[in-house]
Design a protein around this motif. Structure first.
Motif, mmCIF file in Angstrom:
data_model
loop_
_atom_site.group_PDB
_atom_site.id
_atom_site.type_symbol
_atom_site.label_atom_id
_atom_site.label_comp_id
_atom_site.label_asym_id
_atom_site.label_seq_id
_atom_site.Cartn_x
_atom_site.Cartn_y
_atom_site.Cartn_z
ATOM 1 N N LYS A 1 0.470 -0.843 -0.071
ATOM 2 C CA LYS A 1 0.075 0.328 -0.186
ATOM 3 C C LYS A 1 1.133 1.934 0.298
ATOM 4 C CE LYS A 1 -3.829 -2.024 2.404
ATOM 5 N NZ LYS A 1 -4.682 -1.691 3.336
ATOM 6 N N SER B 1 -5.206 -11.063 -1.713
ATOM 7 C CA SER B 1 -5.434 -10.023 -0.285
ATOM 8 C C SER B 1 -4.223 -8.318 -0.834
ATOM 9 C CB SER B 1 -5.009 -10.311 1.129
ATOM 10 O OG SER B 1 -3.749 -10.386 0.507
ATOM 11 N N GLU C 1 -7.112 -7.041 -3.846
ATOM 12 C CA GLU C 1 -7.927 -6.415 -3.804
ATOM 13 C C GLU C 1 -8.053 -5.251 -2.464
ATOM 14 O OE1 GLU C 1 -12.420 -6.215 -2.244
ATOM 15 O OE2 GLU C 1 -11.554 -7.111 -3.721
ATOM 16 N N ALA C 2 -6.903 -4.996 -1.612
ATOM 17 C CA ALA C 2 -6.251 -3.897 -0.873
ATOM 18 C C ALA C 2 -6.438 -2.741 -2.077
ATOM 19 C CB ALA C 2 -5.600 -3.866 -0.574
ATOM 20 N N ARG D 1 -7.700 -3.120 -5.348
ATOM 21 C CA ARG D 1 -9.184 -2.336 -5.978
ATOM 22 C C ARG D 1 -9.843 -1.379 -5.163
ATOM 23 N NH1 ARG D 1 -14.326 -3.949 -6.114
ATOM 24 N NH2 ARG D 1 -13.972 -5.156 -4.321
ATOM 25 N N GLN D 2 -9.386 -1.296 -3.299
ATOM 26 C CA GLN D 2 -11.158 -1.049 -3.039
ATOM 27 C C GLN D 2 -10.433 0.265 -2.634
ATOM 28 O OE1 GLN D 2 -11.262 -2.992 0.728
ATOM 29 N NE2 GLN D 2 -12.450 -4.936 0.426
ATOM 30 N N ARG D 3 -9.166 0.580 -3.023
ATOM 31 C CA ARG D 3 -8.564 1.773 -2.423
ATOM 32 C C ARG D 3 -8.415 3.122 -3.994
ATOM 33 N NH1 ARG D 3 -2.980 3.079 1.085
ATOM 34 N NH2 ARG D 3 -3.385 5.356 1.049
ATOM 35 N N LEU E 1 -12.585 1.742 -6.538
ATOM 36 C CA LEU E 1 -14.243 2.038 -6.538
ATOM 37 C C LEU E 1 -14.374 3.169 -7.419
ATOM 38 C CD1 LEU E 1 -14.178 1.783 -2.943
ATOM 39 C CD2 LEU E 1 -14.534 -0.322 -4.487
#
Length: 76
Positions: A8, A35, A38-39, A41-43, A46
């Motif tokens: 991140k 994981s 997905e992290a 993608r969410q950050r 979206l």
């Protein structure tokens, strides 16, 4: 710091820059990347159109993928 936390901080902004400039991001190596992806993608994704394909799912095949893509693009 965990692996995803380190990504991140260090890599996610770089991945976003590459994607924004038309490049691809390839992840390789031992272990699942779910994981981390997905992290990311969410950050970062979206607010953008995107499709998540769980390729390890035995019910996913080319026909399902193409149908999903056609629906996504509103094609008949």
């Amino acid at each position: 710091l965990g692996v995803v936390d380190a990504l991140k901080k260090q890599q996610f902004p770089r991945w976003k820059m590459y994607l924004d400039n038309g490049f691809n991001v390839l992840l390789h190596g031992v272990g699942s990347k779910t994981s981390a992806l997905e992290a990311f993608r969410q950050r970062y994704l979206l607010d953008q159109d995107h499709i998540v394909v769980n390729g390890f799912n035995p019910n996913v095949n080319l026909r399902v993928l193409l149908r999903t893509l056609c629906d996504f693009l509103d094609l008949s």
